[in-house]
Design a protein around this motif. Structure first.
Motif, PDB file in Angstrom:
ATOM      1  N   GLU A  80       0.505   3.973  -2.944  1.00  0.00           N
ATOM      2  CA  GLU A  80       0.149   5.369  -2.684  1.00  0.00           C
ATOM      3  C   GLU A  80       1.231   6.326  -3.180  1.00  0.00           C
TER       4      GLU A  80
ATOM      5  N   ARG B 218      -0.111   2.353  10.999  1.00  0.00           N
ATOM      6  CA  ARG B 218      -1.380   1.611  11.000  1.00  0.00           C
ATOM      7  C   ARG B 218      -1.213   0.284  11.753  1.00  0.00           C
TER       8      ARG B 218
ATOM      9  N   TYR C 229       2.052   3.715   6.844  1.00  0.00           N
ATOM     10  CA  TYR C 229       1.394   2.421   6.989  1.00  0.00           C
ATOM     11  C   TYR C 229       1.959   1.606   8.137  1.00  0.00           C
TER      12      TYR C 229
ATOM     13  N   LEU D  11       0.822  -1.212   0.000  1.00  0.00           N
ATOM     14  CA  LEU D  11       0.000   0.000   0.000  1.00  0.00           C
ATOM     15  C   LEU D  11       0.854   1.259   0.000  1.00  0.00           C
TER      16      LEU D  11
ATOM     17  N   GLU E 223      -8.305  -2.316   2.889  1.00  0.00           N
ATOM     18  CA  GLU E 223      -7.728  -1.435   1.863  1.00  0.00           C
ATOM     19  C   GLU E 223      -6.866  -2.245   0.894  1.00  0.00           C
ATOM     20  N   TYR E 224      -6.081  -3.159   1.422  1.00  0.00           N
ATOM     21  CA  TYR E 224      -5.241  -4.016   0.579  1.00  0.00           C
ATOM     22  C   TYR E 224      -6.110  -4.836  -0.381  1.00  0.00           C
TER      23      TYR E 224
ATOM     24  N   ALA F 233      -8.847  -2.485   8.971  1.00  0.00           N
ATOM     25  CA  ALA F 233      -8.889  -1.439   7.940  1.00  0.00           C
ATOM     26  C   ALA F 233      -7.757  -1.623   6.933  1.00  0.00           C
ATOM     27  N   LEU F 234      -6.586  -2.015   7.407  1.00  0.00           N
ATOM     28  CA  LEU F 234      -5.442  -2.237   6.530  1.00  0.00           C
ATOM     29  C   LEU F 234      -5.717  -3.372   5.554  1.00  0.00           C
TER      30      LEU F 234
ATOM     31  N   SER G 167      -9.056  -4.240  -1.472  1.00  0.00           N
ATOM     32  CA  SER G 167      -9.757  -3.396  -2.455  1.00  0.00           C
ATOM     33  C   SER G 167      -8.870  -3.079  -3.663  1.00  0.00           C
ATOM     34  N   LYS G 168      -7.565  -3.248  -3.524  1.00  0.00           N
ATOM     35  CA  LYS G 168      -6.632  -2.914  -4.598  1.00  0.00           C
ATOM     36  C   LYS G 168      -6.079  -4.150  -5.303  1.00  0.00           C
TER      37      LYS G 168
END
Length: 242
Positions: free
Chosen positions: A84, A174, A171, A80, A186-187, A182-183, A189-190
């Motif tokens: 980003e 995080r 990160y 991530l 997000e991972y 949440a981490l 989702s990508k």
């Protein structure tokens, strides 16, 4: 973070493993090589990098407070952070090809190789990153791309490195704060090809169709197979063919 800049080495991961074994540093250490002669990727693959045009680096970080069964969150955080950073540089159509390759479109722009240091439990990790920055010709990796190829611009390597470090610590925080759910979301989702029917190959050469749904906490890929069956696979058990 201590930064060690080398003109050349065989592998930054190997150099850093020897470095940390000898000195046992308490602080984070980053080793950056202008030329990496024997860079390694997943499954022992060779990493092609023209000297002086890319970032080939490794980071040592102590992680004694992290349970070994949550070590894959380091992979998620690193992926991530690179994702980003590339977005900030203007790249589009980015995705994470499980477990930790970064793609621009269908071409590989960054590879990550993470090695654990285990001494009476997980004590640290070495995070190797190969990021294609200004290289525009790839003879041994035809499916590769670079920041320059994707944006039409050349970048200062130290500026890109500083951006990567900034995103990396974002990160890391995080993980430190315990924001694991949440981490992971997000991972996921990508993830490249998520929720799309894809073709995979087993070590024996058998091909099958599956749909990437998520990853487990330990980093296994969870596929939906025929008859709504869900099954976990580790890296050695399948290869994504697209």
């Amino acid at each position: 973070m201590k930064i060690v800049k080398l003109n050349a080495t065989t592998s930054t991961n190997s150099y850093l493993r020897s470095y940390t074994k000898e000195l046992s540093p308490e602080a984070d250490v980053l080793v950056w090589a202008i030329e990496q002669r024997s860079g390694r990727g997943q499954r022992g693959a060779y990493w092609e990098a023209e000297p002086g045009k890319n970032l080939t680096l490794s980071v040592f970080k102590r992680v004694e407070a992290l349970p070994i069964d949550k070590s894959f969150y380091i992979t998620m955080a690193t992926s991530l952070a690179v994702f980003e950073a590339l977005e900030a540089l203007g790249l589009q159509q980015l995705s994470v090809k499980w477990p930790n390759d970064i793609l621009a479109g269908r071409s590989k722009i960054c590879g990550v190789l993470i090695e654990s240091i285990i001494r009476n439990g997980l004590t640290g990790v070495i995070i190797g990153v190969g990021l294609n920055v200004n290289q525009v010709h790839f003879s041994k990796a035809p499916n590769a791309t670079s920041i320059a190829l994707e944006t039409g611009r050349y970048f200062d390597l130290e500026e890109v490195l500083n951006l990567l470090i900034q995103k990396f610590y974002k990160y890391v925080e995080r993980i430190v704060s315990g924001a694991f759910e949440a981490l992971k979301a997000e991972y996921e989702s990508k993830l490249f090809r998520k929720d799309k029917a894809s073709t995979f190959e087993s070590p024996s050469g058998e091909r099958f169709t599956g749909i990437i749904k998520q990853v487990s906490e330990t980093g296994k890929l969870i596929l939906q197979l025929e008859d709504e069956l869900y099954k976990e696979f580790d890296l050695k058990e399948l290869k994504l063919l697209y």
